[in-house]
Design a protein around this motif. Structure first.
Motif, PDB file in Angstrom:
ATOM      1  N   UNK A 188      23.937  -6.617 -15.937  1.00 19.77           N
ATOM      2  CA  UNK A 188      23.901  -5.159 -16.036  1.00 19.77           C
ATOM      3  C   UNK A 188      24.540  -4.623 -14.768  1.00 19.77           C
ATOM      4  N   UNK A 189      24.707  -3.305 -14.681  1.00 24.90           N
ATOM      5  CA  UNK A 189      25.484  -2.724 -13.587  1.00 24.90           C
ATOM      6  C   UNK A 189      24.656  -1.926 -12.590  1.00 24.90           C
ATOM      7  N   UNK A 190      23.619  -1.275 -13.079  1.00 25.21           N
ATOM      8  CA  UNK A 190      22.795  -0.412 -12.243  1.00 25.21           C
ATOM      9  C   UNK A 190      21.323  -0.744 -12.471  1.00 25.21           C
ATOM     10  N   UNK A 191      20.502  -0.415 -11.491  1.00 29.10           N
ATOM     11  CA  UNK A 191      19.073  -0.710 -11.548  1.00 29.10           C
ATOM     12  C   UNK A 191      18.299   0.592 -11.356  1.00 29.10           C
ATOM     13  N   UNK A 192      17.534   0.990 -12.361  1.00 29.13           N
ATOM     14  CA  UNK A 192      16.760   2.221 -12.277  1.00 29.13           C
ATOM     15  C   UNK A 192      15.354   1.932 -11.762  1.00 29.13           C
ATOM     16  N   UNK A 193      14.927   2.738 -10.813  1.00 33.64           N
ATOM     17  CA  UNK A 193      13.613   2.618 -10.190  1.00 33.64           C
ATOM     18  C   UNK A 193      12.869   3.927 -10.431  1.00 33.64           C
ATOM     19  N   UNK A 194      11.661   3.828 -10.965  1.00 35.58           N
ATOM     20  CA  UNK A 194      10.906   5.027 -11.297  1.00 35.58           C
ATOM     21  C   UNK A 194       9.730   5.268 -10.384  1.00 35.58           C
ATOM     22  N   UNK A 195       8.579   4.764 -10.801  1.00 31.83           N
ATOM     23  CA  UNK A 195       7.344   5.081 -10.085  1.00 31.83           C
ATOM     24  C   UNK A 195       7.352   4.615  -8.633  1.00 31.83           C
ATOM     25  N   UNK A 196       8.077   3.545  -8.351  1.00 30.52           N
ATOM     26  CA  UNK A 196       8.156   3.090  -6.964  1.00 30.52           C
ATOM     27  C   UNK A 196       8.818   4.141  -6.073  1.00 30.52           C
ATOM     28  N   UNK A 197       9.731   4.944  -6.638  1.00 29.62           N
ATOM     29  CA  UNK A 197      10.362   6.017  -5.880  1.00 29.62           C
ATOM     30  C   UNK A 197       9.470   7.237  -5.757  1.00 29.62           C
ATOM     31  N   UNK A 198       8.500   7.379  -6.655  1.00 31.08           N
ATOM     32  CA  UNK A 198       7.492   8.417  -6.473  1.00 31.08           C
ATOM     33  C   UNK A 198       6.606   8.074  -5.288  1.00 31.08           C
ATOM     34  N   UNK A 199       6.214   6.805  -5.225  1.00 32.45           N
ATOM     35  CA  UNK A 199       5.315   6.365  -4.159  1.00 32.45           C
ATOM     36  C   UNK A 199       5.990   6.399  -2.802  1.00 32.45           C
ATOM     37  N   UNK A 200       7.257   6.035  -2.760  1.00 31.87           N
ATOM     38  CA  UNK A 200       7.974   5.963  -1.490  1.00 31.87           C
ATOM     39  C   UNK A 200       9.369   6.544  -1.668  1.00 31.87           C
ATOM     40  N   UNK A 201       9.580   7.810  -1.284  1.00 29.89           N
ATOM     41  CA  UNK A 201      10.909   8.423  -1.428  1.00 29.89           C
ATOM     42  C   UNK A 201      12.005   7.659  -0.697  1.00 29.89           C
ATOM     43  N   UNK A 202      11.633   6.821   0.268  1.00 36.32           N
ATOM     44  CA  UNK A 202      12.621   6.057   1.040  1.00 36.32           C
ATOM     45  C   UNK A 202      12.773   4.625   0.540  1.00 36.32           C
ATOM     46  N   UNK A 203      12.331   4.366  -0.697  1.00 31.79           N
ATOM     47  CA  UNK A 203      12.434   3.023  -1.276  1.00 31.79           C
ATOM     48  C   UNK A 203      13.868   2.507  -1.191  1.00 31.79           C
ATOM     49  N   UNK A 204      14.818   3.357  -1.536  1.00 36.06           N
ATOM     50  CA  UNK A 204      16.212   2.908  -1.587  1.00 36.06           C
ATOM     51  C   UNK A 204      16.725   2.533  -0.202  1.00 36.06           C
ATOM     52  N   UNK A 205      16.571   3.426   0.761  1.00 31.27           N
ATOM     53  CA  UNK A 205      17.134   3.143   2.086  1.00 31.27           C
ATOM     54  C   UNK A 205      16.417   1.967   2.741  1.00 31.27           C
ATOM     55  N   UNK A 206      15.131   1.811   2.497  1.00 27.14           N
ATOM     56  CA  UNK A 206      14.413   0.667   3.057  1.00 27.14           C
ATOM     57  C   UNK A 206      14.927  -0.638   2.443  1.00 27.14           C
ATOM     58  N   UNK A 207      15.215  -0.596   1.145  1.00 24.31           N
ATOM     59  CA  UNK A 207      15.748  -1.793   0.484  1.00 24.31           C
ATOM     60  C   UNK A 207      17.167  -2.087   0.943  1.00 24.31           C
ATOM     61  N   UNK A 208      17.976  -1.051   1.067  1.00 25.08           N
ATOM     62  CA  UNK A 208      19.377  -1.232   1.419  1.00 25.08           C
ATOM     63  C   UNK A 208      19.577  -1.632   2.875  1.00 25.08           C
ATOM     64  N   UNK A 209      18.560  -1.410   3.700  1.00 29.19           N
ATOM     65  CA  UNK A 209      18.681  -1.751   5.122  1.00 29.19           C
ATOM     66  C   UNK A 209      17.770  -2.905   5.517  1.00 29.19           C
ATOM     67  N   UNK A 210      17.190  -3.580   4.506  1.00 24.42           N
ATOM     68  CA  UNK A 210      16.387  -4.759   4.791  1.00 24.42           C
ATOM     69  C   UNK A 210      14.994  -4.489   5.312  1.00 24.42           C
ATOM     70  N   UNK A 211      14.520  -3.228   5.203  1.00 19.41           N
ATOM     71  CA  UNK A 211      13.181  -2.886   5.700  1.00 19.41           C
ATOM     72  C   UNK A 211      12.154  -2.890   4.577  1.00 19.41           C
ATOM     73  N   UNK A 212      12.238  -3.884   3.716  1.00 22.08           N
ATOM     74  CA  UNK A 212      11.367  -3.918   2.542  1.00 22.08           C
ATOM     75  C   UNK A 212       9.897  -4.076   2.901  1.00 22.08           C
ATOM     76  N   UNK A 213       9.590  -4.635   4.052  1.00 18.04           N
ATOM     77  CA  UNK A 213       8.188  -4.778   4.449  1.00 18.04           C
ATOM     78  C   UNK A 213       7.533  -3.428   4.695  1.00 18.04           C
ATOM     79  N   UNK A 214       8.340  -2.384   4.860  1.00 23.62           N
ATOM     80  CA  UNK A 214       7.798  -1.048   5.128  1.00 23.62           C
ATOM     81  C   UNK A 214       7.601  -0.218   3.868  1.00 23.62           C
ATOM     82  N   UNK A 215       7.942  -0.767   2.700  1.00 25.60           N
ATOM     83  CA  UNK A 215       7.846  -0.001   1.460  1.00 25.60           C
ATOM     84  C   UNK A 215       6.384   0.285   1.128  1.00 25.60           C
TER      85      UNK A 215
END
Length: 372
Positions: free
Chosen positions: A333-360
């Protein structure tokens, strides 16, 4: 999550993507989630801020919550936003401006609830629920079957909304053809018992959806992409199937692709489950393979325990980020949709894209209740 895993996630999800005139910097999509935060159907400054905050925090593409097209029976709440009327469209214009100022891209999800409308509910209390055959999702009589005039009116309402979306500066539109709402009620044999050209075989059941896609395609410019959301499951029937086989899915998708659907948003409850026997492709994978169109996968990304534990460095993550990345990297597939996890953490994307997943931040019970 190890440093190596975090780097891989950032690298895989950071790749740019484009369809028609839409170009996004990464593969993360904010999934549509109904919140009922628009009194009178008008999205206010808080809604603009809600989306802009997530755009500023790295979400590549935002799909708005479902928004009602201009048809009396389209909605079932006066707190869900409308996509018609000067007041609502002005509100959406402010949303677009805020998201663009934050550096994001946004498309509205256009919606008609069909037979799932509650009789007597706002925004038009005296509007009768309509559907292909006057049947509820449980197969019981409810509302009335749509006439040809009804069909024509709804097609026109979607086309007008698509044109308005482009005029307001949105970056595309998504047509909600999933989860047991009106378009999906035509696609599904259990709710579509019509004996005219809109019922019968799979391809005939897809005719109404294809007419909506074609009308929207004609109402917008060549650079403006049309996404189509579809699902096998319904809100109260997780085992429902539009297509039992890949052949049946092909018959359903072909008219939609030919009518002008540029991408499919393939909704499943759990993205890691295979859709048909004999292959580990998920629903989005099969839709892409059959249609040749780009797809968005969605379904519990960031929610299941193994996934979240892996992000926090705990557990093996059998259904976690490793499998998601495996599938994405082989272009299932080409894109990945994230729902409720983005409600919980508005910075889910930037934390994932910058390797700060432990802070999610983990999704709470309230985030998990949000449905769409």
């Amino acid at each position: 999550m190890t440093h190596q895993q975090a780097d891989r996630a950032a690298r895989s999800l950071s790749r740019p993507f484009g369809v028609r005139g839409l170009h996004v910097p990464n593969r993360i999509v904010m999934a549509p989630m109904t919140r009922q935060f628009s009194p009178g159907g008008v999205p206010g400054p808080d809604v603009a801020q809600y989306y802009a905050r997530r755009a500023a925090a790295g979400v590549g593409l935002i799909v708005t919550e479902g928004t009602y097209v201009d048809h009396a029976s389209a909605g079932t709440s006066d707190r869900v936003p409308r996509f018609h009327g000067d007041d609502a469209l002005a509100g959406w214009s402010d949303v677009v401006e805020a998201v663009h100022q934050a550096g994001g891209k946004i498309i509205p999800q256009l919606w008609h609830v069909g037979v799932t409308r509650t009789p007597g509910a706002p925004p038009v209390p005296d509007a009768e629920p309509v559907s292909p055959s006057g049947l509820s999702l449980q197969g019981e009589p409810k509302g009335r079957a749509m006439t040809q005039q009804d069909l024509d009116d709804v097609v026109a309402a979607f086309a007008t909304a698509a044109a308005d979306a482009e005029r307001l500066g949105f970056d595309g539109v998504e047509l909600h053809g999933a989860h047991g709402y009106l378009i999906d009620q035509f696609l599904w044999s259990s709710t579509n018992r019509r004996t005219d050209a809109y019922g019968g075989g799979v391809a005939s059941r897809a005719r109404f959806a294809a007419e909506i896609v074609a009308a929207c395609r004609s109402a917008v410019s060549d650079s403006f992409p049309l996404f189509f959301r579809l699902s096998q499951w319904k809100m109260d029937n997780y085992e429902a199937k539009l297509a039992e086989t890949a052949t049946e899915l092909d018959a359903l998708l072909a008219p939609l692709a030919e009518a002008g659907a540029d991408a499919f948003h393939a909704s499943t409850r759990r993205y890691w489950l295979p859709e048909f026997d004999g292959s580990d492709l998920n629903f989005a994978g099969w839709v892409k393979k059959i249609s040749g169109r780009p797809t968005v996968t969605v379904g519990s990304v960031g929610l299941d325990g193994d996934f979240f534990n892996l992000f926090q460095g705990r557990g093996s993550g059998a259904t976690g980020i490793e499998q998601l990345l495996d599938r994405l990297e082989r272009d299932e597939f080409d894109l990945v949709a994230v729902g409720r996890a983005l409600l919980a953490d508005p910075e889910w994307a930037v934390k994932t894209l910058t390797g700060r997943t432990a802070d999610i931040t983990s999704p709470s019970g309230e985030a998990l209740k949000t449905l769409h």
